[in-house]
Scaffold this motif. Structure first.
Motif, PDB file in Angstrom:
ATOM      1  N   ALA A 152       0.838  -1.206   0.000  1.00  0.00           N
ATOM      2  CA  ALA A 152       0.000   0.000   0.000  1.00  0.00           C
ATOM      3  C   ALA A 152       0.873   1.257   0.000  1.00  0.00           C
ATOM      4  N   GLY A 153       1.950   1.230   0.795  1.00  0.00           N
ATOM      5  CA  GLY A 153       2.850   2.377   0.851  1.00  0.00           C
ATOM      6  C   GLY A 153       3.528   2.629  -0.494  1.00  0.00           C
ATOM      7  N   LEU A 189      -6.313  -4.542  10.063  1.00  0.00           N
ATOM      8  CA  LEU A 189      -5.337  -4.379   8.983  1.00  0.00           C
ATOM      9  C   LEU A 189      -5.915  -3.484   7.879  1.00  0.00           C
ATOM     10  N   ASP A 190      -7.194  -3.676   7.557  1.00  0.00           N
ATOM     11  CA  ASP A 190      -7.829  -2.817   6.547  1.00  0.00           C
ATOM     12  C   ASP A 190      -7.710  -1.342   6.932  1.00  0.00           C
ATOM     13  N   VAL A 191      -7.966  -1.053   8.212  1.00  0.00           N
ATOM     14  CA  VAL A 191      -7.898   0.344   8.667  1.00  0.00           C
ATOM     15  C   VAL A 191      -6.454   0.835   8.594  1.00  0.00           C
ATOM     16  N   ALA A 192      -5.509  -0.020   9.006  1.00  0.00           N
ATOM     17  CA  ALA A 192      -4.094   0.359   8.941  1.00  0.00           C
ATOM     18  C   ALA A 192      -3.683   0.668   7.501  1.00  0.00           C
ATOM     19  N   VAL A 193      -4.142  -0.161   6.548  1.00  0.00           N
ATOM     20  CA  VAL A 193      -3.824   0.066   5.132  1.00  0.00           C
ATOM     21  C   VAL A 193      -4.357   1.437   4.691  1.00  0.00           C
ATOM     22  N   GLY A 194      -5.552   1.769   5.184  1.00  0.00           N
ATOM     23  CA  GLY A 194      -6.151   3.064   4.828  1.00  0.00           C
ATOM     24  C   GLY A 194      -5.373   4.257   5.368  1.00  0.00           C
TER      25      GLY A 194
END
Ligand code: ADP
Ligand code: MG
Length: 338
Positions: free
Chosen positions: A113-114, A156-161
């Protein structure tokens, strides 16, 4: 981009209409029907409504993934139709349902993602470690996402966001389908995000108690329109008095309504079927003796009932009052998001 450039209004939608064209056999769907609301920067804003209300459609328009039929939406100071790229840099979007790659582990997902946001491998790895720590995922860092619990996946979804440090984070039903423990953990994550002053969180949910608990302000959406908007306390204070509820056993709805409406201490009487049983819900300003009076009248009319209770107004009552039907009845007994 500098955070100080953030306008005091983080999101502004005005008169949004979205029509999904039907097929040869299906009519058009008017998913949004003139929706308007604004979100102050640095707040947690709840978008609350039953399945099919138009929450995901609104989120997709604000995140530039879908175009409105008419109306305007501005996010972080930019218009979704003319400045989609600028908006995408400044927002995080966690869709309804997991977006993480199940074949990769959490660390790899975050680094990917980064990199997609243009970070160097080194910076992306650094950021990934920080987020894994923040979301208590360090111990799961090398496990394939497919093997994580629902709660871990959602974190993890929130972290990716959040990888690219967005100004506005859109969370579409972050806790739907989670068990109570995982939901409580997600709530504390969202509360923690809310303390990061520069972040605006747009929280979509069909759980009344979630919006009540987390949102500074909220809009209740029904059939693609804003039913009412304000702080949870403001919304509750618009209702007079307390809520009286009578559990009904195989009721004759019309007969119950007639008896309920004839009791002077009750107003806004609503009677609903719920399977073979039902409920009378009314507002009352006169707590002294009202329960006894209701029991007396129901006994006299030979109406079968179970528990009679009185409570302070809740968001359920707000919904009932403004939408004209109870939230539970509306959202179905499945509780599953569309
Ligand atoms: N891609 C689509 N095509 C046709 N109809 C859609 C589409 N997406 C959503 N809808 C319809 O639009 C309405 C609003 O849906 P949605 O925004 O997903 O609601 P919510 O997220 O509040 O449950 C519903 O009636 C839904 O069936
Ligand atoms: Mg949805």
């Amino acid at each position: 981009m500098s955070r100080t450039s953030m306008p005091s209004t983080a999101v502004e939608v005005s008169d949004l209409v979205k029509i999904y064209p039907g097929g040869r056999r299906e009519p058009d769907v008017r998913a949004l029907d003139g929706l308007t609301f604004g979100i102050a920067a640095g707040t947690v804003y709840g978008m609350l409504g039953p399945n099919g209300a138009g929450k995901s459609t609104t989120t997709k328009i604000c995140t530039t993934l879908s175009a409105a039929t008419s109306g305007t939406a501005r996010v972080a100071g930019f218009d979704v139709t003319t400045d989609a790229a600028a908006i995408r840099q400044r927002i995080g979007y966690v869709s309804q349902g997991s977006g993480a790659d199940p074949r990769q582990n959490p660390f790899e997902n975050l680094v990917m993602a980064g990199r997609l946001h243009g970070m160097t491998r080194h910076d992306a790895a650094d950021r990934a470690e920080r987020l894994l720590e923040q979301f208590q995922l360090t111990e799961a860092r090398n496990r394939k996402v497919a093997k994580l619990s629902g709660g871990m996946r959602r974190k993890l979804d929130v972290a990716v966001g959040l990888v690219h440090r967005p100004q506005v984070l859109f969370l579409d039903e972050p806790t739907t389908g989670l068990d109570p423990q995982a939901r409580a953990e997600m709530w504390s994550e969202i509360r923690r995000l809310a303390t990061e002053a520069a972040l605006t969180v747009v929280l979509t949910t069909h759980y009344l108690e979630e919006a009540d608990e987390l949102a500074d302000r909220l809009v209740i959406i029904d059939h693609g329109r804003a039913v009412i908007e304000g702080t949870p306390a403001q919304l509750k204070s618009t209702l007079d008095g307390d809520t009286l509820t009578v559990e009904l056993i195989e009721p004759d709805i019309a007969a119950v309504r007639a008896v309920g409406e004839a009791i002077p201490a009750l107003h806004d009487v609503i009677v609903e079927q719920d399977g073979p049983n039902g409920k009378l819900i009314a507002r009352t300003d006169d707590l002294s003796g009202v329960v006894g009076r209701v029991i007396g009248e129901f006994d006299a009319a030979a109406i079968a009932f179970g528990a009679v209770s009185v409570s302070r107004p809740s968001l359920d009552d707000v919904y009932l009052h403004y939408a004209g039907r109870s939230y539970r009845a509306d959202n179905g007994r499945t509780g599953v998001a569309a």
